[in-house]
Design an enzyme around this catalytic site. Structure first.
Site, PDB file in Angstrom:
ATOM      1  N   CYS A  60      42.286  -4.778   2.777  1.00 51.41           N
ATOM      2  CA  CYS A  60      40.975  -5.220   2.274  1.00 51.41           C
ATOM      3  C   CYS A  60      39.859  -4.229   2.586  1.00 51.41           C
ATOM      4  O   CYS A  60      38.768  -4.327   2.031  1.00 51.41           O
ATOM      5  CB  CYS A  60      40.629  -6.592   2.836  1.00 51.41           C
ATOM      6  SG  CYS A  60      41.842  -7.816   2.373  1.00 51.41           S
TER       7      CYS A  60
ATOM      8  N   HIS B  14      33.131  -8.258   1.859  1.00 53.79           N
ATOM      9  CA  HIS B  14      34.491  -8.548   1.390  1.00 53.79           C
ATOM     10  C   HIS B  14      34.625 -10.058   1.137  1.00 53.79           C
ATOM     11  O   HIS B  14      34.131 -10.879   1.916  1.00 53.79           O
ATOM     12  CB  HIS B  14      35.499  -8.091   2.443  1.00 53.79           C
ATOM     13  CG  HIS B  14      36.905  -8.471   2.101  1.00 53.79           C
ATOM     14  ND1 HIS B  14      37.480  -8.187   0.883  1.00 53.79           N
ATOM     15  CD2 HIS B  14      37.859  -9.133   2.819  1.00 53.79           C
ATOM     16  CE1 HIS B  14      38.715  -8.642   0.862  1.00 53.79           C
ATOM     17  NE2 HIS B  14      38.973  -9.229   2.024  1.00 53.79           N
TER      18      HIS B  14
ATOM     19  N   ASN C 212      40.398 -13.510  -3.388  1.00 55.14           N
ATOM     20  CA  ASN C 212      40.431 -12.267  -2.616  1.00 55.14           C
ATOM     21  C   ASN C 212      41.306 -11.254  -3.358  1.00 55.14           C
ATOM     22  O   ASN C 212      42.525 -11.394  -3.404  1.00 55.14           O
ATOM     23  CB  ASN C 212      41.006 -12.577  -1.221  1.00 55.14           C
ATOM     24  CG  ASN C 212      41.050 -11.367  -0.312  1.00 55.14           C
ATOM     25  OD1 ASN C 212      40.852 -10.236  -0.747  1.00 55.14           O
ATOM     26  ND2 ASN C 212      41.322 -11.607   0.957  1.00 55.14           N
TER      27      ASN C 212
HETATM   28  O1  UT7 Z   1      41.193 -10.497   3.371  1.00 60.48           O
HETATM   29  C1  UT7 Z   1      41.840 -10.068   4.498  1.00 60.48           C
HETATM   30  C2  UT7 Z   1      41.488 -10.832   5.676  1.00 60.48           C
HETATM   31  N1  UT7 Z   1      41.877 -12.205   5.546  1.00 60.48           N
HETATM   32  C3  UT7 Z   1      41.055 -13.153   5.925  1.00 60.48           C
HETATM   33  O2  UT7 Z   1      39.956 -12.866   6.315  1.00 60.48           O
HETATM   34  C4  UT7 Z   1      41.552 -14.572   5.913  1.00 60.48           C
HETATM   35  C5  UT7 Z   1      41.194 -15.239   7.202  1.00 60.48           C
HETATM   36  N2  UT7 Z   1      41.682 -16.590   7.314  1.00 60.48           N
HETATM   37  C6  UT7 Z   1      41.202 -17.608   6.572  1.00 60.48           C
HETATM   38  O3  UT7 Z   1      40.387 -17.414   5.705  1.00 60.48           O
HETATM   39  C7  UT7 Z   1      41.651 -18.992   6.921  1.00 60.48           C
HETATM   40  O4  UT7 Z   1      42.342 -18.973   8.129  1.00 60.48           O
HETATM   41  C8  UT7 Z   1      42.537 -19.669   5.834  1.00 60.48           C
HETATM   42  C9  UT7 Z   1      41.716 -19.972   4.600  1.00 60.48           C
HETATM   43  C10 UT7 Z   1      43.697 -18.755   5.482  1.00 60.48           C
HETATM   44  C11 UT7 Z   1      43.067 -20.994   6.375  1.00 60.48           C
HETATM   45  O5  UT7 Z   1      41.990 -21.823   6.764  1.00 60.48           O
HETATM   46  P1  UT7 Z   1      41.952 -22.503   8.206  1.00 60.48           P
HETATM   47  O6  UT7 Z   1      40.749 -23.318   8.241  1.00 60.48           O
HETATM   48  O7  UT7 Z   1      42.101 -21.428   9.237  1.00 60.48           O
HETATM   49  O8  UT7 Z   1      43.207 -23.418   8.137  1.00 60.48           O
HETATM   50  P2  UT7 Z   1      44.486 -23.449   9.110  1.00 60.48           P
HETATM   51  O9  UT7 Z   1      45.402 -22.324   8.796  1.00 60.48           O
HETATM   52  O10 UT7 Z   1      44.020 -23.631  10.519  1.00 60.48           O
HETATM   53  O11 UT7 Z   1      45.147 -24.786   8.660  1.00 60.48           O
HETATM   54  C12 UT7 Z   1      44.516 -26.074   8.856  1.00 60.48           C
HETATM   55  C13 UT7 Z   1      45.401 -27.137   8.266  1.00 60.48           C
HETATM   56  C14 UT7 Z   1      46.856 -27.019   8.705  1.00 60.48           C
HETATM   57  O12 UT7 Z   1      47.376 -28.328   8.807  1.00 60.48           O
HETATM   58  P3  UT7 Z   1      47.512 -29.031  10.235  1.00 60.48           P
HETATM   59  O13 UT7 Z   1      48.425 -28.145  11.018  1.00 60.48           O
HETATM   60  O14 UT7 Z   1      46.113 -29.068  10.780  1.00 60.48           O
HETATM   61  O15 UT7 Z   1      48.074 -30.360   9.881  1.00 60.48           O
HETATM   62  C15 UT7 Z   1      47.513 -26.309   7.561  1.00 60.48           C
HETATM   63  O16 UT7 Z   1      48.891 -26.595   7.460  1.00 60.48           O
HETATM   64  O17 UT7 Z   1      45.423 -26.995   6.839  1.00 60.48           O
HETATM   65  C16 UT7 Z   1      46.774 -26.857   6.385  1.00 60.48           C
HETATM   66  N3  UT7 Z   1      46.796 -25.969   5.239  1.00 60.48           N
HETATM   67  C17 UT7 Z   1      46.568 -26.385   3.993  1.00 60.48           C
HETATM   68  N4  UT7 Z   1      46.314 -27.596   3.478  1.00 60.48           N
HETATM   69  C18 UT7 Z   1      46.119 -27.698   2.159  1.00 60.48           C
HETATM   70  C19 UT7 Z   1      46.989 -24.623   5.204  1.00 60.48           C
HETATM   71  N5  UT7 Z   1      46.907 -24.174   3.959  1.00 60.48           N
HETATM   72  C20 UT7 Z   1      46.650 -25.245   3.176  1.00 60.48           C
HETATM   73  C21 UT7 Z   1      46.440 -25.413   1.799  1.00 60.48           C
HETATM   74  N6  UT7 Z   1      46.180 -26.643   1.333  1.00 60.48           N
HETATM   75  N7  UT7 Z   1      46.501 -24.393   0.927  1.00 60.48           N
END
Ligand code: UT7
Length: 328
Positions: free
Chosen positions: A115, A255, A285
């Site tokens: 990125c 970004h 993204n």
């Molecule tokens: O571009 C390069 C750099 N990349 C980034 O900057 C990305 C950085 N990371 C993020 O933007 C975020 O971490 C994500 C958008 C990828 C994920 O968001 P989050 O708020 O960190 O969610 P999480 O991974 O902590 O997941 C929270 C919950 C989990 O369920 P439990 O364990 O709390 O029951 C996940 O399993 O949300 C669940 N989950 C989803 N639910 C519905 C993860 N992905 C999804 C989804 N739909 N697509």
């Protein structure tokens, strides 16, 4: 008089096919509401055309830019292509792009910084201008993320899209163009956001394919934690070391990975949301494509002399910020 590398033209391209959150709801266990609130993304573009690749999107961004500017592709000295989804492992996509646009006098190479690719490539391209080596440098940031995304993995498939953009760099002796850059990398972060197989560490085998290791793997929470602090810190640092107050900064070009990361960066810089460029809702993204796509979408808003801070964070880890004065 010091020579700066000024952006004198901008191009962009996104494929026609739209993949909405509603479409993704039918593919994985997710919801439009979750995606919008956690990332800010509503839809993304996917390159579906048979036989088309990253180089085709690059060519579709560059050619109209050159035409609008009245520049023959033969005048281009070098093409620097930021991508992690090159047409091939080798040769470089920059070589393919030069061929597709008819830039017979150009040489070029690819920059792999996920990125942060466009910022790395912009800084590299700027040096060819500042040193007086070249007069016309094309820097392109473009990715066909759909080629390496697992559409059964809800952690990643909701985030990424295809597309990209480009800029033309030319010499400027009036103080416009790239003024300062602070770029970083930390290979300790390499296993939190990467494509595990396909390279020389894990060459393609039946096993790597079956283990779905040719797709993007991301430990979202960890990447988020590093992104939120590093992108904000480096943007603030570039602002401070150039004696820019929040009033002096006209536009933050961040970004587009997650709205919450963008908000944190703007907060740290003390910027009003009206100065923060956002198109994540339309494209998701696009990795190396996000920053040039923002310049392309919002170029009509910029005035000559505006202070822009471009900033990013991505796989590697890689991150950084560039301060430039708009020259058009
Ligand atoms: O571009 C390069 C750099 N990349 C980034 O900057 C990305 C950085 N990371 C993020 O933007 C975020 O971490 C994500 C958008 C990828 C994920 O968001 P989050 O708020 O960190 O969610 P999480 O991974 O902590 O997941 C929270 C919950 C989990 O369920 P439990 O364990 O709390 O029951 C996940 O399993 O949300 C669940 N989950 C989803 N639910 C519905 C993860 N992905 C999804 C989804 N739909 N697509």
């Amino acid at each position: 008089m010091k020579i700066n590398a000024a952006i004198t033209a901008v191009g962009g391209y996104v494929p026609e096919t739209v993949l909405t959150n509603a479409d993704l709801e039918k593919m994985v266990d997710t919801s439009d509401e979750w995606i919008r609130t956690r990332t800010g993304i509503h839809e993304r573009r996917i390159l579906k055309e048979e036989g088309k690749a990253t180089s085709d999107m690059a060519a579709r961004a560059i050619l109209p830019m050159l035409e609008k500017k009245g520049i023959d592709p033969n005048e281009i000295d070098i093409i620097i292509c930021a991508t992690i989804t090159g047409d091939y492992i080798f040769p470089a996509t920059a070589n393919v792009v030069a061929d597709k646009i008819g830039a017979t006098n150009a040489w070029g190479y690819d920059v792999s910084a996920a990125c942060s690719g466009f910022l790395y490539a912009l800084q590299t391209g700027a040096k060819f201008i500042e040193s007086g080596t070249y007069k016309k440098v094309v820097v392109v940031g473009v990715d066909k993320m759909s080629a390496i995304i697992d559409y059964t993995d809800r952690n990643t498939c909701i985030i990424f899209g295809d597309g990209g953009g480009c800029v033309l760099l030319e010499p400027n002796e009036e103080g416009f163009g790239v003024i300062d850059a602070k770029l970083h990398s930390d290979g300790q972060g390499r296993n939190f956001l990467y494509q595990p197989a396909g390279g020389s560490l894990n060459p393609p085998t039946k096993e790597t394919v079956e283990a779905r290791q040719h797709y993007v793997y991301q430990e979202g929470k960890t990447v988020f934690k590093f992104a939120v602090t590093n992108m904000a810190d480096v943007s603030y640092e570039v602002m401070k070391r150039n004696n820019l107050s929040s009033d002096d900064v006209d536009w933050l070009v961040p970004h587009q990975a997650n709205l919450r990361i963008i908000d944190a960066t703007a907060d740290r810089m003390g910027l009003d949301s009206s100065k923060v460029l956002i198109n994540i809702q339309k494209y998701g993204n696009t990795t190396a494509g996000t920053l040039p796509l923002l310049l392309w979408d919002f170029q009509d808003k910029f005035k000559k002399g505006d202070n822009l801070i471009l900033s990013t964070f991505g796989g590697g880890f890689t991150w950084g910020a560039i301060y430039l004065k708009w020259a058009l």
